[in-house]
Design a protein around this motif. Structure first.
Motif, PDB file in Angstrom:
ATOM      1  N   LEU A 267       0.847  -1.191   0.000  1.00 23.86           N
ATOM      2  CA  LEU A 267       0.000   0.000   0.000  1.00 23.86           C
ATOM      3  C   LEU A 267       0.878   1.234   0.000  1.00 23.86           C
ATOM      4  O   LEU A 267       1.876   1.285   0.719  1.00 23.86           O
ATOM      5  N   PRO A 268       0.519   2.227  -0.788  1.00 21.90           N
ATOM      6  CA  PRO A 268       1.314   3.457  -0.762  1.00 21.90           C
ATOM      7  C   PRO A 268       1.148   4.164   0.575  1.00 21.90           C
ATOM      8  O   PRO A 268       0.090   4.088   1.201  1.00 21.90           O
ATOM      9  N   THR A 269       2.179   4.843   1.031  1.00 26.20           N
ATOM     10  CA  THR A 269       2.039   5.704   2.208  1.00 26.20           C
ATOM     11  C   THR A 269       1.849   7.134   1.700  1.00 26.20           C
ATOM     12  O   THR A 269       1.811   7.371   0.498  1.00 26.20           O
ATOM     13  N   ARG A 270       1.780   8.073   2.622  1.00 29.92           N
ATOM     14  CA  ARG A 270       1.637   9.471   2.230  1.00 29.92           C
ATOM     15  C   ARG A 270       2.989  10.071   1.834  1.00 29.92           C
ATOM     16  O   ARG A 270       3.083  11.236   1.512  1.00 29.92           O
ATOM     17  N   PHE A 271       4.043   9.239   1.915  1.00 32.61           N
ATOM     18  CA  PHE A 271       5.382   9.765   1.656  1.00 32.61           C
ATOM     19  C   PHE A 271       5.928   9.205   0.341  1.00 32.61           C
ATOM     20  O   PHE A 271       5.732   8.025   0.025  1.00 32.61           O
ATOM     21  N   ASP A 272       6.600  10.085  -0.399  1.00 29.62           N
ATOM     22  CA  ASP A 272       7.068   9.776  -1.751  1.00 29.62           C
ATOM     23  C   ASP A 272       7.749   8.423  -1.869  1.00 29.62           C
ATOM     24  O   ASP A 272       8.738   8.151  -1.199  1.00 29.62           O
ATOM     25  N   ASN A 273       7.265   7.629  -2.789  1.00 29.19           N
ATOM     26  CA  ASN A 273       7.930   6.387  -3.169  1.00 29.19           C
ATOM     27  C   ASN A 273       8.030   5.346  -2.057  1.00 29.19           C
ATOM     28  O   ASN A 273       8.755   4.374  -2.186  1.00 29.19           O
ATOM     29  N   LEU A 274       7.362   5.573  -0.963  1.00 26.11           N
ATOM     30  CA  LEU A 274       7.420   4.580   0.103  1.00 26.11           C
ATOM     31  C   LEU A 274       6.085   3.851   0.213  1.00 26.11           C
ATOM     32  O   LEU A 274       5.021   4.455   0.161  1.00 26.11           O
ATOM     33  N   SER A 275       6.194   2.546   0.358  1.00 26.35           N
ATOM     34  CA  SER A 275       4.989   1.745   0.513  1.00 26.35           C
ATOM     35  C   SER A 275       5.070   0.986   1.824  1.00 26.35           C
ATOM     36  O   SER A 275       6.132   0.844   2.429  1.00 26.35           O
ATOM     37  N   ILE A 276       3.932   0.490   2.221  1.00 27.86           N
ATOM     38  CA  ILE A 276       3.904  -0.322   3.428  1.00 27.86           C
ATOM     39  C   ILE A 276       3.441  -1.710   3.015  1.00 27.86           C
ATOM     40  O   ILE A 276       2.545  -1.870   2.184  1.00 27.86           O
ATOM     41  N   ILE A 277       4.111  -2.713   3.550  1.00 24.87           N
ATOM     42  CA  ILE A 277       3.673  -4.079   3.290  1.00 24.87           C
ATOM     43  C   ILE A 277       3.561  -4.777   4.625  1.00 24.87           C
ATOM     44  O   ILE A 277       4.399  -4.603   5.503  1.00 24.87           O
ATOM     45  N   GLN A 278       2.487  -5.528   4.755  1.00 27.97           N
ATOM     46  CA  GLN A 278       2.223  -6.130   6.056  1.00 27.97           C
ATOM     47  C   GLN A 278       1.651  -7.522   5.858  1.00 27.97           C
ATOM     48  O   GLN A 278       0.836  -7.736   4.966  1.00 27.97           O
TER      49      GLN A 278
END
Lengths: 345, 345
Positions: free
Chosen positions: B46-57
């Motif tokens: 999932l994309p985060t609100r920060f550039d080019n960073l995603s979260i995976i869980q």
């Protein structure tokens, strides 16, 4: 779901048991404030590999306490998000619902109940712009539900919960006794119990109180969290399974300053005091030890803005918040005054 | 813990049941690949609100399947991390163990067993530099354990699992039948079962196989994930409760290209084929439907590098990986050849 409700264990694993396990395994865990929050509170901030960004995650599981699956889904969502909101973080990057489906449900029951629980969870999340995902843990004797809320955030989005100051006011954003209101609603079906309770309440009053309690549990603590920033909160916790006093003790124990929390007022859902009196549970309720589900935030706020905070909550949500105590100099304890004022809500 | 083991439900909630619930609620969920992975596979980006960073869980829960609490903790850790490793992500920002303590445990049992489970989990995490935190979900009839692995990552750390190409080799990084080896080990205490089994194995062979199975389940899939980057993998899944074929079907169904997975080789833990024959489970095992716990990764890899991948795994870990099939043109199905080769490990 009615079967599960009867088995619900109202007490989670005692705090000191788990804390004991962890302390034994991690003797150095108390070396700094961030680590402290790993044990004492339900969420913690961890740095990521990326500049100035931290990850905060909260995990919560419990058993259904009302029969309506859709509303139970909404309550579950509110309860899961509440731990995050207690830290002031309001942007949720990932919200995952986790369900254990009961082995006692027939296929037909399951096919009706589970989609409703999921829909309730997702709808409540959607109301604040969050798309929840769902995962099924495993089948289980009891229907277990909960979830994981995760935010990737900058430090300024997070309110360190350990900065209570002498002189702060203690605010509570939802009334106590909501869990009990659900229990009493169930007791209407138990003739022996009902005989006792009906001395002090009638069916309409029980139903009305139950509906208010459910509405309170479904309500998100998001606005309360947002206003914590505006009014400069010094720390907060949410009030759930350990009751008001349990969570107050938990929060005060890890404070940086030598403070104590003195609670002088208890807002309690109407009729619950009278009911607790005839059922022998009064002591638990007035001593702040009655468990809550999806309770309010307990917030340490500069005294001068406490009333403004409460009135802004009321204006924007139509729900009251209460000044229930103050932060005094002390030895990191929390207590309820002997002459505590009970406010019926 | 022995009591729990007897209740262990070997089948999680059927895939199609949960998928059905979700599809009904989210008719538009299949509109893009990222969304697809929400249903079909165990983790999503999932994309985060920060550039080019995603979260995976990734989230996983299950029941203990061996009696040794410390080793069970290690297996739990490997199983939780495995879903993340299947995506190629190897940096874990947060690892949270979640435990439901069984109501059937006495206080004394609990105080011995639970710290050992926690220690096993944490030690395995520590072996790859990850500090796990622990949370207790609630008491439960069964002892339930699992956890949540979360990574905040850049897109290049993630290997999209949907890019299998015609001609790819299918690799499996752990042998099958480890779950069965644990069951057989328990059956030694059941005279009726043992009478059958002892026609084909003796006690020493069962114990030896059991120990190897436990070692395999405790082993992290991290190296396998790391090498997926080096050798340009086109996608992977881990093999757990739905068995090799179940997870293969799951993975192939969401592929971008029109492919099928043809499995020609099954590496199976020694003696398990003979045991499954006398206990009537052979069909399940050779058809790839026997559940695994903390199984290997099933990886789609360019054919030219498949052998190098396997030999590098062997050199660095001392454990074999196998080329078990190939990706062919087809209709998004997975199948095991009629003349499948069984390799005893």
């Amino acid at each position: 779901m009615a079967e599960q409700v009867e088995h619900v264990p109202f007490e989670p694993v005692p705090q000191e048991v788990l804390t004991g396990f962890l302390a034994a395994l991690e003797p150095n865990l108390n070396s700094n404030a961030t680590d402290k929050t790993r044990i004492g509170l339900d969420s913690c901030l961890l740095p990521t590999r990326f500049d100035n960004l931290s990850i905060i995650q909260t995990v919560d599981f419990f058993y259904p306490l009302i029969d309506d699956p859709y509303l139970m889904g909404k309550i579950t969502c509110a309860n899961v998000l509440s731990d995050l909101y207690a830290t002031g973080v309001i942007e949720v990057d990932k919200l995952q619902m986790v369900l254990s489906i009961s082995t006692e449900l027939s296929e037909q029951e399951r096919d009706v109940v589970i989609p409703l629980v999921i829909k309730g969870f997702k709808d409540n999340a959607k109301s604040v712009g969050v798309t929840a995902t769902v995962t099924s843990a495993a089948i289980n004797p009891w229907c277990m539900m909960g979830g994981i809320a995760t935010s990737v955030c900058s430090e300024k989005e997070y309110i360190n919960p350990l900065n209570a100051q002498v002189g702060d006011a203690l605010i509570l954003t939802k009334p106590l006794g909501t869990h009990m209101a659900c229990t009493v609603n169930r007791w209407m079906e138990n003739p022996e119990r009902w005989k006792k309770i009906s001395q002090v309440v009638n069916e309409i009053e029980v139903k009305d109180t139950y509906n208010k309690a459910v509405a309170s549990m479904m309500r998100l603590n998001r606005k309360a969290a947002e206003l914590m920033h505006k009014y400069g909160a010094h720390g907060a916790t949410d009030v759930t399974g350990f009751g008001l006093l349990g969570h107050a003790k938990n929060l005060v124990e890890f404070q940086t300053n030598n403070v104590k929390f003195s609670i002088h007022t208890l807002p309690i859902v109407k009729y619950m005091l009278a009911v607790s009196e005839v059922t022998g549970n009064k002591q638990k309720l007035v001593s702040g030890l009655a468990p809550e589900t999806s309770g309010g935030l307990l917030i340490c706020l500069p005294e001068g803005v406490a009333e403004d905070y409460c009135s802004e909550i009321y204006k924007s949500e139509g729900c009251k918040a209460w000044i229930i105590g103050k932060v005094e100099e002390g030895n990191k304890t929390a207590e309820i005054s002997k002459d505590v004022l009970i406010v019926e809500v």
